[in-house]
Design a protein around this motif. Sequence first.
Motif, PDB file in Angstrom:
ATOM      1  N   GLN A   1       4.687   2.664   3.008  1.00  0.00           N
ATOM      2  CA  GLN A   1       5.720   3.242   2.252  1.00  0.00           C
ATOM      3  C   GLN A   1       7.147   3.131   3.221  1.00  0.00           C
ATOM      4  O   GLN A   1       8.146   2.784   2.811  1.00  0.00           O
ATOM      5  CB  GLN A   1       5.850   4.729   2.226  1.00  0.00           C
ATOM      6  CG  GLN A   1       6.619   5.225   1.502  1.00  0.00           C
ATOM      7  CD  GLN A   1       6.838   4.877  -0.152  1.00  0.00           C
ATOM      8  OE1 GLN A   1       5.982   4.519  -0.786  1.00  0.00           O
ATOM      9  NE2 GLN A   1       7.953   4.382  -0.432  1.00  0.00           N
TER      10      GLN A   1
ATOM     11  N   ASP B   1      -2.717   2.138  -4.252  1.00  0.00           N
ATOM     12  CA  ASP B   1      -3.665   2.774  -3.637  1.00  0.00           C
ATOM     13  C   ASP B   1      -4.556   2.016  -3.007  1.00  0.00           C
ATOM     14  O   ASP B   1      -5.608   1.347  -3.591  1.00  0.00           O
ATOM     15  CB  ASP B   1      -4.528   3.841  -4.321  1.00  0.00           C
ATOM     16  CG  ASP B   1      -5.373   4.832  -3.572  1.00  0.00           C
ATOM     17  OD1 ASP B   1      -5.243   4.734  -2.497  1.00  0.00           O
ATOM     18  OD2 ASP B   1      -5.779   5.799  -4.304  1.00  0.00           O
TER      19      ASP B   1
ATOM     20  N   ALA C   1       0.764  -1.278  -0.074  1.00  0.00           N
ATOM     21  CA  ALA C   1       0.086   0.217   0.054  1.00  0.00           C
ATOM     22  C   ALA C   1       1.016   1.405   0.112  1.00  0.00           C
ATOM     23  O   ALA C   1       1.990   1.293   0.541  1.00  0.00           O
ATOM     24  CB  ALA C   1      -0.923   0.061   1.227  1.00  0.00           C
ATOM     25  N   ASN C   2       0.152   2.189  -0.346  1.00  0.00           N
ATOM     26  CA  ASN C   2       1.052   3.445  -0.562  1.00  0.00           C
ATOM     27  C   ASN C   2       0.911   4.325   0.544  1.00  0.00           C
ATOM     28  O   ASN C   2       1.180   5.651   0.436  1.00  0.00           O
ATOM     29  CB  ASN C   2       0.931   4.330  -2.009  1.00  0.00           C
ATOM     30  CG  ASN C   2      -0.345   4.646  -2.214  1.00  0.00           C
ATOM     31  OD1 ASN C   2      -1.266   4.638  -1.270  1.00  0.00           O
ATOM     32  ND2 ASN C   2      -0.869   5.274  -3.444  1.00  0.00           N
ATOM     33  N   ASP C   3       0.112   3.840   1.532  1.00  0.00           N
ATOM     34  CA  ASP C   3       0.160   4.848   2.832  1.00  0.00           C
ATOM     35  C   ASP C   3       1.595   4.887   3.508  1.00  0.00           C
ATOM     36  O   ASP C   3       2.388   4.468   3.226  1.00  0.00           O
ATOM     37  CB  ASP C   3      -0.931   4.302   3.588  1.00  0.00           C
ATOM     38  CG  ASP C   3      -0.846   2.912   4.239  1.00  0.00           C
ATOM     39  OD1 ASP C   3       0.295   2.252   4.075  1.00  0.00           O
ATOM     40  OD2 ASP C   3      -1.855   2.352   4.650  1.00  0.00           O
ATOM     41  N   THR C   4       1.193   5.405   4.806  1.00  0.00           N
ATOM     42  CA  THR C   4       2.614   5.834   5.432  1.00  0.00           C
ATOM     43  C   THR C   4       3.207   4.494   5.916  1.00  0.00           C
ATOM     44  O   THR C   4       4.421   4.431   5.851  1.00  0.00           O
ATOM     45  CB  THR C   4       1.945   6.635   6.751  1.00  0.00           C
ATOM     46  OG1 THR C   4       1.392   7.884   6.224  1.00  0.00           O
ATOM     47  CG2 THR C   4       3.438   7.015   7.490  1.00  0.00           C
TER      48      THR C   4
ATOM     49  N   ARG D   1      -7.253   2.520  -1.300  1.00  0.00           N
ATOM     50  CA  ARG D   1      -8.696   2.978  -1.444  1.00  0.00           C
ATOM     51  C   ARG D   1      -9.235   2.661  -2.801  1.00  0.00           C
ATOM     52  O   ARG D   1     -10.231   3.099  -3.279  1.00  0.00           O
ATOM     53  CB  ARG D   1      -8.627   4.569  -1.390  1.00  0.00           C
ATOM     54  CG  ARG D   1      -8.292   5.098   0.104  1.00  0.00           C
ATOM     55  CD  ARG D   1      -8.032   6.516   0.150  1.00  0.00           C
ATOM     56  NE  ARG D   1      -6.977   6.890  -0.742  1.00  0.00           N
ATOM     57  CZ  ARG D   1      -6.347   8.276  -0.970  1.00  0.00           C
ATOM     58  NH1 ARG D   1      -6.835   9.090  -0.317  1.00  0.00           N
ATOM     59  NH2 ARG D   1      -5.538   8.224  -1.840  1.00  0.00           N
TER      60      ARG D   1
END
Length: 411
Positions: free
Chosen positions: A186, A212, A180-183, A214
């Motif tokens: 990453q 993403d 996932a590209n969230d905190t 979402r």
Amino acid sequence: MTLKTSVSRRAVLAGAAAGSAALAAPAIVSAQAGTLRIGVLLPRSGLLAQAGQSCHRGALAAPRVLAELGYRVELVHVDTESNADIARTQAERLINDGAHVLTGAFDSGHTLAIAQVCEQRQVPFVVNIAAAPPITEQGLKFLVRNFQTGPQLVTNGLRLINNLIAATKIDPKRAVFLHANDTFGQAQRNAMDAIFPRTNMPFQLVESIAYDPRAQDLSVEVTRLRSLRPDLVLVVTRASDAIKLVRDMVRQRFEPMGIVSPGSPGMYDEEFYQALGPLADFHVSNLPWVNPKSAMTQALERSFAATNPGNRFAADGFNAGFTFEALLIAADAFKRAGTTSGVPLMEAIRATNLTEHVMIGGPIRFDEKGQNPNIGSACVQNRGRMPVVVLPEDSATMAPVLPMPGWQGRT
């Protein structure tokens, strides 16, 4: 103090045989003078509600077991609403209302916000779950963390993949890292980029793919995965995107040897099992886990069943176990310190030495930064829609299975 209080240890062991009646033994409870008031801050609504509620169920089960061990605590439960500003405000309110210790808060951002309040007010803060390295790198005096950092999660997760390969005798040549590209995702990508080249793994990491969480589906990412022909798919997910990932793999008939998380939630969550049924089985999560062979874990599981009859301890074990241990650390320190005053109570917390607890690993101790370096990791495989420890062998209750069976024909 360890649970040297052999009477306490025996009480837990006795509970395994005698059931819930022993857990309320008044003679043991009366050994504790005074009560420690602990504020429990968790995201029980909002984006992180599922994980926060899972932790909360562990907190609800904890007082019964702690009483059996001779500790007396009063818990004040607060919802941070998945919002760091609310977490900070509620921490202030809890301290103003007389909380002696705070614990929580699952999310690293919330944890950092609460930590600043506790530092200013000189109130101990015992972190149950939060992986961001800065939490114990800022020189905070009133904080300890009983959880692995992000780099520790990845390092231990990769080491267990090697153990998994040896145990199942598979021979993977290629892997892809999907995150996932969230905190959190990453941060794990950064850790993977730094650590993987040093691990001498027996397969090539051919590409990392961010997505993403979402998004409505992950069909584009799975199409890319297929084109790269990996034997292993390494993932960092939450439950909702892990569900989308498996569904798109099934639609595209993509069947790698295994799907393995080197340290993230998602594939052991109840939501994952409920949404996917038999398609949820055989995926692997490498991360800290409750030791199913520990007498204290078994006592916690019995209390959990009594306080949360609609939920399964196995699916909540990770969150419930770490939340229980945070409360255990605070209660044990209070018993040794004999006071609720912040400074001596914090000194006692930093001197913790608990050899008997529920999570896999060595004694709960803290280094000069307030970090517990002794937390172990387990290889947890979904079997029969339950998370089951399959490695290390001394904690395992089943043997690992890879390659995973094909999607078709599962029941």
